[in-house]
Design an enzyme around this catalytic site. Structure first.
Site, PDB file in Angstrom:
ATOM      1  CB  ALA A   1      -4.828   1.403  10.893  1.00 13.40           C
TER       2      ALA A   1
ATOM      3  CB  THR B   1       5.191   0.085  -2.456  1.00 15.84           C
ATOM      4  OG1 THR B   1       5.986  -0.415  -1.371  1.00 15.84           O
ATOM      5  CG2 THR B   1       6.000   0.039  -3.744  1.00 15.84           C
TER       6      THR B   1
ATOM      7  CD1 TRP C   1       8.739  -3.247  -4.134  1.00 14.20           C
ATOM      8  CD2 TRP C   1       9.672  -4.354  -5.829  1.00 14.20           C
ATOM      9  NE1 TRP C   1       9.818  -3.925  -3.634  1.00 14.20           N
ATOM     10  CE2 TRP C   1      10.408  -4.621  -4.652  1.00 14.20           C
ATOM     11  CE3 TRP C   1      10.081  -4.954  -7.023  1.00 14.20           C
ATOM     12  CZ2 TRP C   1      11.527  -5.446  -4.639  1.00 14.20           C
ATOM     13  CZ3 TRP C   1      11.200  -5.776  -7.022  1.00 14.20           C
ATOM     14  CH2 TRP C   1      11.917  -6.014  -5.831  1.00 14.20           C
TER      15      TRP C   1
ATOM     16  CE  LYS D   1      -2.584   0.123   3.550  1.00 12.65           C
ATOM     17  NZ  LYS D   1      -1.687   0.851   4.473  1.00 12.65           N
TER      18      LYS D   1
ATOM     19  CG  PHE E   1      -3.374  -2.589   9.347  1.00  9.34           C
ATOM     20  CD1 PHE E   1      -2.311  -3.403   8.973  1.00  9.34           C
ATOM     21  CD2 PHE E   1      -3.359  -2.044  10.616  1.00  9.34           C
ATOM     22  CE1 PHE E   1      -1.250  -3.665   9.849  1.00  9.34           C
ATOM     23  CE2 PHE E   1      -2.316  -2.301  11.498  1.00  9.34           C
ATOM     24  CZ  PHE E   1      -1.274  -3.120  11.107  1.00  9.34           C
TER      25      PHE E   1
ATOM     26  NE  ARG F   1      -0.162   5.018   8.810  1.00  6.67           N
ATOM     27  CZ  ARG F   1      -0.408   3.767   9.180  1.00  6.67           C
ATOM     28  NH1 ARG F   1      -0.857   3.517  10.394  1.00  6.67           N
ATOM     29  NH2 ARG F   1      -0.226   2.768   8.364  1.00  6.67           N
TER      30      ARG F   1
ATOM     31  CG  PHE G   1       4.075 -10.367  -6.858  1.00  7.49           C
ATOM     32  CD1 PHE G   1       5.169 -10.668  -6.051  1.00  7.49           C
ATOM     33  CD2 PHE G   1       3.127  -9.470  -6.373  1.00  7.49           C
ATOM     34  CE1 PHE G   1       5.296 -10.095  -4.792  1.00  7.49           C
ATOM     35  CE2 PHE G   1       3.255  -8.891  -5.124  1.00  7.49           C
ATOM     36  CZ  PHE G   1       4.344  -9.204  -4.324  1.00  7.49           C
TER      37      PHE G   1
END
Length: 558
Positions: free
Chosen positions: A274, A74, A411, A72, A302, A95, A383
């Site tokens: 969270a 990333t 990524w 998330k 999360f 955060r 992926f």
């Protein structure tokens, strides 16, 4: 090319001086307070100088997390870089990482691969000292509370009804329950006590919801730390602690400016968990990102049942924010785990397991679209092992809900891998209008609000309130706190309060064990299941792999 770890990638990229990043963001030098070459704080008076209308607010959330990973943060960073690559004036707001997860299981929170914020070592370790200031303010209040009792207890505080805990930003289960004040009269008044992790402290929640230094002080003054023998609340204001606490926080409250690997300005500020807190960066950082850019990209912790629910029902309500679009991040690997596939078999095509796990994603998507009535897009972190058939299945199922799916490769490719997602986000902002709605209104009872979240967002059938919680709810209602939003502390691994129920469980009830008020933050905290406000370290902590060489270069953070 040899595989590079996240920290090796981050160390391979030459950072730009923070003064250049500030210029990119349109921040005059007068409002920049550098912390070395690559970090700075921004003075809050910059708000008074910026005449530009607020930019669009983009929320990035995710499916229910699994050990297979979702990416998330990333995706949030890669999307911001992608938006800049298509010519949009963009900032990201994130955060700050807690030291607990950094040294525990999860690792840091600066993104991954070629979509990271830097300097990642600093961000993950101490940063600009904000969390230390928050911990110091928390523990100053605890010290003044116990000292008041020791010095004669003019406020008539019942030591058995102290609700304020000390805190430390570390996973330390040994400190969950302690007895202190031992060793004779000069060492204090003996009592049962305990510690929370700093990111679960109400000071963190207050810090992240405050809109100014004045608002911060007003919120601090309302914090309830104990009750008297005749059951009246005692606040930080009653103890005379507010001025000193605010003095400790006066610099910390200024948002921190850093950069992504591609030089996108990033504000990293505040960090409540969270699963046990409200899971969003500071209101000040989000508002500053919106004021300084045309597209402000932020995330909530999360899955969407936790972070996004609290972002929308608490943060947006408190700060008057309305997101223009929501990104729901998923991986095919994680969805196959939700479908019952073991982690060892995730690299093989398995349409049956994927179809069995897809309801988890679809429930999150439906919540954003049908409960909160916001435009959304699903970002699939691709992926190499994902097959075309698996991708096609996700696209088909999301299309049935009227939501597009975009493949994200941030990524591996950074902003370039986020261009397609960036274009879809811009399309949502320009072509679709939401009708933003909260999942509950404030005029219902505390139980009504909890039940609304459980039924509408989690997909459960109701709640079971234990006797202790019923008594607490009755007391908070009598004190007038029933009008507050609810902040539900729940396992992050399931829609339910049972972490073993993966996918999209049905016909479950959520057990409410304890209810307490965070009067300074302005919400009621609801503790469910086996959730704890002080985590513990795993059998093999991540800390065992972290090192620093003779030149001060850190390794093993990831």
């Amino acid at each position: 090319m040899a595989y590079l770890s996240d920290i090796e990638i981050a160390q391979s990229v030459k950072m730009r001086p923070i003064t250049e990043i500030a210029q990119t963001a349109g921040i005059p030098d007068d409002y920049l307070e550098p912390y070395g070459k690559y970090k700075a704080k921004i003075d809050l008076s910059v708000f008074e100088q910026m005449q530009k209308p607020d930019g669009k607010l983009i929320l990035v959330t995710a499916i229910t997390p699994t050990p297979a990973g979702e990416g998330k943060t990333t995706t949030t960073i890669g999307l911001a870089d992608g938006l800049r690559r298509i010519g949009k004036n963009t900032m990201v707001a994130l955060r700050e990482p807690s030291l607990g997860p950094v040294f525990g299981v999860k690792g840091g929170a600066a993104g991954g691969g070629w979509a990271q914020v830097v300097p990642m070592e600093d961000i993950n370790l101490h940063f600009t000292g904000d969390f230390h200031a928050i911990g110091a303010a928390n523990n100053l209040l605890a010290a003044m509370l116990d000292n008041h009792i020791y010095q004669g207890n003019q406020l008539n505080i019942d030591p058995r009804r102290i609700t304020w805990k000390r805190c430390v930003d570390m996973n330390d289960r040994q400190l969950r329950f302690v007895t202190d004040g031992l060793g004779g009269r000069v060492n204090g008044v003996p009592r049962e006590d305990g510690y929370d992790i700093t990111v679960a402290s109400e000071i963190m929640a207050v810090f992240c919801l405050a809109t100014s230094l004045r608002d911060l002080k007003e919120r601090l003054s309302r914090i309830i730390v104990a009750y008297t023998y005749d059951e009246k609340p005692v606040t930080a204001g009653d103890l005379g602690a507010v001025g000193a606490m605010a003095a400790l926080l006066k610099d910390a409250i200024k948002p921190n400016l850093v950069q992504t690997l591609e030089g996108t300005p990033a504000l990293v500020h505040g960090g409540p968990f969270a699963n046990i807190a409200h899971g969003c960066n500071s209101v000040l950082a989000t508002r500053m990102a919106m004021k300084l850019s045309d597209y402000a990209v932020t995330e909530a912790g999360f899955g969407a049942d936790l972070g996004a629910e609290k972002f929308l029902d608490i943060k947006c309500r408190t700060a008057g924010l309305t997101p223009s679009a929501v990104v729901i991040v998923a991986t095919i690997r994680a969805l196959k785990m939700h479908g019952g596939l073991p982690k060892t078999e995730l690299s093989q095509e398995n349409l049956a397991a994927l179809e069995a796990g897809l309801p988890n994603l679809l429930r999150h998507v439906s919540n954003i679209k049908n409960v909160y009535k916001l435009p959304g897009v699903v970002a699939v972190n691709r992926f190499p092992t994902d097959t075309d058939a698996e991708v096609a299945l996700i696209i088909e199922k999301c299309r049935e809900l009227g939501v597009n799916v975009v493949l994200s490769d941030v990524w591996a490719k950074g902003g370039e891998g986020g261009i397609e997602l960036a274009r879809e986000v811009v399309r949502l902002c320009e072509e679709e209008t939401g009708d933003f709605t909260y999942s509950y209104t404030l005029d219902g009872s505390i139980e009504d609000k909890i039940e609304a979240v459980v039924k509408k967002v989690y997909g459960g059938v109701g709640i079971s309130v234990l006797p202790a919680a019923k008594k607490q709810i009755a007391q908070l209602t009598a004190l007038g706190f029933d009008h507050c939003p609810v902040c539900i502390a729940k396992t992050q691994y399931s829609f339910s309060d049972d972490m073993t129920k993966l996918g999209a469980p049905e016909n479950f009830t959520v057990t409410v064990k304890n209810v307490k008020v965070s009067a300074g933050a302005g919400f009621v905290v609801v503790l469910t299941g086996d959730i704890m406000t002080m985590p513990g370290l795993p059998k093999v902590p991540a800390a065992t792999k972290i090192d620093v060489d003779d030149n001060g270069v850190i390794s093993g953070l990831f």
